[in-house]
Design an enzyme around this catalytic site. Structure first.
Site, short mmCIF file in Angstrom:
data_model
loop_
_atom_site.label_atom_id
_atom_site.label_comp_id
_atom_site.label_asym_id
_atom_site.label_seq_id
_atom_site.Cartn_x
_atom_site.Cartn_y
_atom_site.Cartn_z
N GLU A 237 23.52 3.85 12.79
CA GLU A 237 24.21 4.38 12.71
C GLU A 237 24.48 5.58 13.27
OE1 GLU A 237 26.88 2.44 13.88
OE2 GLU A 237 26.61 0.49 13.16
N ARG A 243 32.61 2.56 5.95
CA ARG A 243 32.01 0.85 6.68
C ARG A 243 30.76 0.23 7.46
NH1 ARG A 243 35.30 3.67 9.59
NH2 ARG A 243 34.81 3.20 12.09
N HIS A 244 30.47 1.75 7.42
CA HIS A 244 28.56 1.32 8.21
C HIS A 244 27.38 1.55 6.78
CE1 HIS A 244 31.34 2.08 11.71
NE2 HIS A 244 30.65 1.01 12.30
N GLU A 384 37.44 -3.94 10.97
CA GLU A 384 36.92 -4.83 11.71
C GLU A 384 35.36 -5.69 11.04
OE1 GLU A 384 35.00 -4.21 15.47
OE2 GLU A 384 33.22 -5.83 15.01
N SER A 387 32.61 -10.01 14.95
CA SER A 387 33.19 -10.04 17.06
C SER A 387 32.24 -11.09 17.19
CB SER A 387 32.38 -8.78 17.54
OG SER A 387 32.89 -7.43 17.15
N ARG A 435 31.47 -6.65 4.52
CA ARG A 435 32.98 -5.93 5.05
C ARG A 435 33.72 -7.20 4.48
NH1 ARG A 435 33.15 -3.07 11.16
NH2 ARG A 435 31.55 -1.34 10.72
P1 ATP Z 1 31.78 -0.84 14.28
O1 ATP Z 1 32.75 -0.76 15.50
O2 ATP Z 1 32.85 -1.10 13.28
O3 ATP Z 1 30.81 0.11 14.41
P2 ATP Z 1 30.16 -3.46 16.32
O4 ATP Z 1 31.73 -3.81 17.00
O5 ATP Z 1 29.48 -2.35 16.49
O6 ATP Z 1 31.17 -2.83 14.71
P3 ATP Z 1 29.29 -5.87 16.26
O7 ATP Z 1 28.02 -5.88 16.74
O8 ATP Z 1 30.73 -6.24 16.68
O9 ATP Z 1 29.33 -4.28 15.31
O10 ATP Z 1 28.66 -6.72 14.93
C1 ATP Z 1 29.09 -8.12 14.64
C2 ATP Z 1 30.09 -7.44 12.88
O11 ATP Z 1 28.72 -6.79 11.99
C3 ATP Z 1 31.36 -6.36 12.58
O12 ATP Z 1 32.46 -7.07 13.17
C4 ATP Z 1 30.94 -5.80 11.16
O13 ATP Z 1 31.37 -6.77 10.65
C5 ATP Z 1 29.26 -5.78 10.76
N1 ATP Z 1 28.76 -4.49 11.08
C6 ATP Z 1 28.24 -4.04 12.22
N2 ATP Z 1 27.60 -3.07 12.30
C7 ATP Z 1 27.48 -2.22 11.02
C8 ATP Z 1 27.46 -1.49 9.69
N3 ATP Z 1 26.42 -0.51 10.23
N4 ATP Z 1 27.24 -1.17 8.95
C9 ATP Z 1 27.92 -2.68 7.80
N5 ATP Z 1 28.39 -3.95 8.75
C10 ATP Z 1 28.81 -3.58 9.85
MG MG Z 2 32.42 -5.34 16.90
#
Ligand code: ATP
Ligand code: MG
Length: 461
Positions: A237, A243-244, A384, A387, A435
């Site tokens: 990230e 939250r990441h 979130e 997805s 999350r």
């Molecule tokens: P965000 O926009 O919050 O960075 P994302 O849309 O990139 O998330 P997705 O690819 O949709 O994430 O991943 C599915 C789910 O995995 C997310 O909804 C979230 O709950 C979780 N998730 C994604 N990236 C992370 C992270 N770096 N740390 C913790 N949980 C994560």
């Molecule tokens: Mg997402």
């Protein structure tokens, strides 16, 4: 109830335990009035000693709680008494003694030692206090995580995590899903190049999996039909947020023969509700300990199309530019608006515009309105959690969407091959376990939900 946690017993100089005696016969929480008057072994960390001279009150902490060991000098002899009460805090001991009712003691009983044994002496000073009233900052806590987790309120988070995970798993198994494991060392990313961790794989470039996306879709061509996985996902990230994580637990689901994304949302909803119910039923005491009040969310979760969310935000005075995707602040504000308007915490944002999902080459777009996908996010109080949506299962369309996103189909040949010989329509979602736990327990930082978090700064411990 007999304890199953009897380790090997041994004697150290100064101790007087018999070789064959168990180190622990009961957790503190397993001792009942039926045990009063009997002799048994308890073990744990010496949390505190209050020495009044002729008598000392020792607090012994184990997984079940804290019990009092009452040491009496006259009975133990001055030497044995001194050795015991002068032990450093957080040393590990086993004590064999008679359980006796005592209403002055917090647990309602005390243990009068007839013998004890030092199993591990703690060094002084402790790098992190276990019972200190003043809380240490998160970094110090994470640096000394083994001590941090000795705190019952911290251990409670991980015990609840275990119960929640089991509840989610059970729900999926009940819904006919098969648990699978897919590779975490992969040749191509699914979520875009920016967050890939690169590694050297026998001289070839490889990556840590950002999600099992391509594999779980691949499995839709096998006849397993409904699969799920609970496994780490890795993302470099770009910035530190609350939250990441660089390594998180992704609960991934894929199901075949879906008509629309609605079929997938039904799975998300049922799994979420079942998981929470299971956690409330199995973890009520732990929730009480954390002063968290949880209710099973009402169903169905509200479905709000993305465009309507934007209207709601603008109506509330938020500045959402015409050509920009909803940002974190907007997501948070939306969570508040949903709560204010309907008193609900769980909702789906549906029908994400195609322009924000161009990188998501596997997303299915509405036949009659190609500017919209059927993709959704599960939002909980502005965060979130998941997805997903219906995927594109037609080879020519997936290939075209890949190219549109700037990817080379040749790099994804292993994935595309599965679309050539009979691929049912399918859909699924990725769900962030940490999350969900974070939002359910109201924790301000996601790192609280991970034993050993990985982020831009943290690789040890
Ligand atoms: P965000 O926009 O919050 O960075 P994302 O849309 O990139 O998330 P997705 O690819 O949709 O994430 O991943 C599915 C789910 O995995 C997310 O909804 C979230 O709950 C979780 N998730 C994604 N990236 C992370 C992270 N770096 N740390 C913790 N949980 C994560
Ligand atoms: Mg997402």
């Amino acid at each position: 109830m007999r304890s199953f946690l009897n380790g090997p017993s041994f004697s150290v100089p100064g101790g007087s335990m018999e070789e064959d005696k168990p180190l622990r016969e009961r957790y503190s929480s397993e001792i009942t009035p039926e045990d009063f008057g009997t002799k048994l072994a308890v073990a744990g960390w010496l949390q505190d000693v209050r020495n009044l001279g002729g008598i000392a009150f020792l607090q012994l902490r184990d997984r079940g709680g804290v019990l009092q060991v009452t040491a009496i000098k006259k009975e133990m002899g001055p030497e044995g008494f001194r050795e015991l009460v002068e032990l450093p805090r957080e040393s590990v001991i086993t004590v064999t003694g008679t359980v006796q009712e005592n209403n002055q003691a917090k647990a309602g009983f005390e243990v009068l030692p007839s013998s004890w044994e030092l199993l591990s002496r703690a060094e002084v000073p402790l790098p992190l206090g276990v019972v200190d009233k003043v809380g240490a900052d998160l970094d110090t806590r994470l640096d000394n995580r083994f001590l941090d987790i000795r705190k019952p309120e911290v251990a409670a988070i991980f015990r609840l995590r275990s119960i929640l995970t089991e509840g989610l798993r059970r729900s999926l198994v009940d819904q006919g899903f098969v648990e699978v494991a897919t590779p975490k060392i992969v040749s191509a990313g699914a979520e875009g190049g920016a967050t890939l961790f690169k590694l050297d794989y026998f001289g070839k470039p490889a990556y840590l999996a950002q999600s099992p996306q391509l594999y779980k879709q691949h499995l839709m061509a096998t006849g397993l039909d409904r699969v799920f996985e609970v496994a780490p996902a890795f993302r470099a990230e770009p910035s530190d947020t609350s939250r990441h994580l660089a390594e998180f637990t992704s609960l991934d689901v894929e199901q075949a023969y879906v008509r629309t994304s609605e079929d997938v949302m039904v799975t998300v909803e049922r799994m979420t509700v079942d998981g929470i119910r299971y956690m409330i039923e199995g973890g009520q005491e732990l929730l009480d300990q954390l002063i968290v009040r949880l209710d099973v969310p009402p169903q169905p979760f509200r479905r709000i199309p993305y465009d309507e969310c934007i209207d709601m935000l603008r109506g509330d005075g938020a500045d959402v530019p015409e050509d920009a995707e909803m940002g974190t602040e907007h997501e948070k504000a939306l969570g508040q608006l949903v709560h204010q308007r309907w008193g609900e915490d769980f909702y789906f944002i549906t029908d994400f515009p195609t322009r924000y999902k161009v990188g998501t080459f596997y997303a299915h777009r509405h036949e009659d309105r190609p500017e919209l996908t059927g993709y959704f996010d599960l939002g909980v109080r502005g965060l979130e959690i998941a997805s997903g949506g219906k995927r594109e299962h037609r080879l020519d369309v997936v290939t075209a969407q890949m190219e549109e996103g700037g990817l080379r189909p040749a790099d994804f040949e292993f994935y595309l091959k599965a679309f050539r010989y009979g691929m049912p329509p399918h859909g699924g979602f990725g769900y962030g376990l940490e999350r969900l736990l974070q939002v359910l327990l109201g924790l301000s930082n996601i790192r609280e939900t991970v034993l050993y978090p990985r982020d831009r700064q943290r690789l040890v411990p």
